[in-house]
Design a protein around this motif. Sequence first.
Motif, short mmCIF file in Angstrom:
data_model
loop_
_atom_site.label_atom_id
_atom_site.label_comp_id
_atom_site.label_asym_id
_atom_site.label_seq_id
_atom_site.Cartn_x
_atom_site.Cartn_y
_atom_site.Cartn_z
N UNK A 17 49.12 43.87 146.63
CA UNK A 17 50.24 44.76 146.89
C UNK A 17 51.00 45.18 145.64
N UNK A 20 43.53 53.58 141.90
CA UNK A 20 42.19 53.24 142.37
C UNK A 20 41.27 52.78 141.25
N UNK A 22 39.48 46.86 144.47
CA UNK A 22 38.97 46.09 145.61
C UNK A 22 37.64 45.40 145.34
N UNK A 67 34.02 54.42 149.84
CA UNK A 67 35.11 55.34 149.57
C UNK A 67 34.58 56.51 148.77
N UNK A 103 46.96 59.06 146.14
CA UNK A 103 46.46 57.96 145.31
C UNK A 103 46.60 56.63 146.05
N UNK A 150 44.18 56.30 148.97
CA UNK A 150 42.82 56.01 148.50
C UNK A 150 42.71 54.56 148.07
N UNK A 151 43.75 54.08 147.39
CA UNK A 151 43.76 52.71 146.89
C UNK A 151 43.71 51.71 148.05
N UNK A 152 44.40 52.02 149.15
CA UNK A 152 44.54 51.03 150.21
C UNK A 152 43.50 51.14 151.32
N UNK A 173 40.17 50.63 151.23
CA UNK A 173 39.32 49.44 151.28
C UNK A 173 40.09 48.18 151.68
N UNK A 174 41.33 48.05 151.20
CA UNK A 174 42.13 46.87 151.52
C UNK A 174 42.39 46.78 153.02
N UNK A 231 53.12 45.44 153.45
CA UNK A 231 52.48 45.81 152.19
C UNK A 231 53.24 46.95 151.52
#
Lengths: 282, 268
Positions: A95, A100, A142, B7, B164, B167-169, B171-172, B217
């Motif tokens: 978090x 990315x 990730x 992704x 952004x 996109x980052x989250x 996969x999480x 989060x």
Amino acid sequence: MQSSFIEVKNVTYKYDEDVENQVAINNVSLSIEKGSFTVILGHNGSGKSTLAKLLNGMLKPDKGRIVIDGLDTSKTENEYEIRKRLGLVFQNPDNQIICTIVEEDVAFGPENLGIEPKEIRKRVDEALSLVGMSDFAKAAPHQLSGGQKQRVALAGILAMEPECIVLDEPTAMLDPIGRKEVINAITRLNKEKNITVILITHFMEEAENADRVIIMNKGEIVADSEPLKVFSMSDVLKSSGLSLPQTTELLTLLKNGGLNVNSGIISPKGTADEIFSVISGR
Amino acid sequence: MIKNFTLGQYFNTASVIHKLDSRFKLVEIIALIVFIFLAPNFVGIGILSAAVLLVILLSKVPVTMYLRNLKPIIAIIILTALLNIFYVSGGTVLFSWWIFTVTSEGLLKAAFMATRIVLMILISSVLTYTTTPTELTDAIESLLSPLRFIGLGEAVHTLAMMMTIALRFIPTLTDETDKIMSAQKARGADMENGGIFKRLKALMPILIPLLFSSVRRANELAEAMDCRCYTGGKGRTRMKKLSPTFYDFIAIIFTVVICASIIFLRIF
């Protein structure tokens, strides 16, 4: 009088949802010198994370004053300058990573500070190499392990070139290997880059390399000294809900059994040396 | 199944197409898609097919990867073709049975439409295979940046930042969904059987924890962004500056020539 980098004076803080007569931080005072490595130990609910948020001005003290490098945290206009000097790393690496791609995330802080692109590039490369993550510059967050992600988060703070880094239980969600990686990186930053480090944790083993150990319990400081001294205060540790490292526990038992050993040692090697020297000295 | 989710479709071969400035690439590809639909006849489609083929070869991404993207829309292509075959009249009648009449004109029109759709899919695949999601976000932010003159600069930055973070989250949160599903299955939740309503209802115990944890989060992420001196788009610099190269110059000329030839075909 030359004042310390961090000055905390008679600070009290209470959360809105806390019941009456119960405060998160109760009349805490401490000062931290530039370039030092301080470990703050405490059980859950001891107020150690609250202290971290008070230090960078995310929370404002109800009573008392906190001054970072001459800047009062209670003034909103100081927030930006304080955060430039004092970086905060949190518990959950997932978090804290915003972008990315690893190197772009490390660049996020310096970009916010409005630094020249060339200088950002330099800082990002340097920060990644300091935490040993240069090979993963182009990776996606990730795909990394917990320890690697936490080191990226650390690099993200590092690239802002703060004078002090406060880490709020950075290893709580990591496996033993990840913990070791992160602790090694932190120790290196303190020793090689002379960055002031405040490590908040509940793992006593992590206090091994510290200059100073502070123990918190119920919002108060109950011990504040060099590691060896603090680790030999087994009563204080137990009443604060902290479990002794097995090595220290072993030495304490030997001492109580009549063997003349120093019980404040924490590393397995130090423990072995101590026992060996006492036994062979006989 | 959820693990296989990838992704974007970025496929790095470090070709010249990959090296193009994402802003220009985005505009060029949009232009080509528009002109695929403006092409008036087979000559035009022929020119565009040759152009798309050239770009595909230059991208060095295996042709099979492109064909894979065509698979999901085969049904649409066939349907479009069939409609055209039976509905378009004119030309010589080739075949007639009951109410169905196939004419030469119909066949040509069907082939024409099918080629259009295929070309469109292929050229948009070029974009997704050769551009990272981050590059695309940057391109969109940069292309929309003139909006700052009407006071929307911060809105554009916020939009790009949201993309952004999303996109980052992805996969999480996919990982998290997996975990929650396993946890609910371990408690005896049945997600595979029953009618549509029963299955939708079974989704609730997954969506609610997911929503709660996402909010948590988001909170933590906001704190972390604050700690890193984030104050919005104002006064922010970027480490990577998008900068056009010689290849971009060629790509622009290439696109202009193709588009001009389609315009020429339409007028004359």
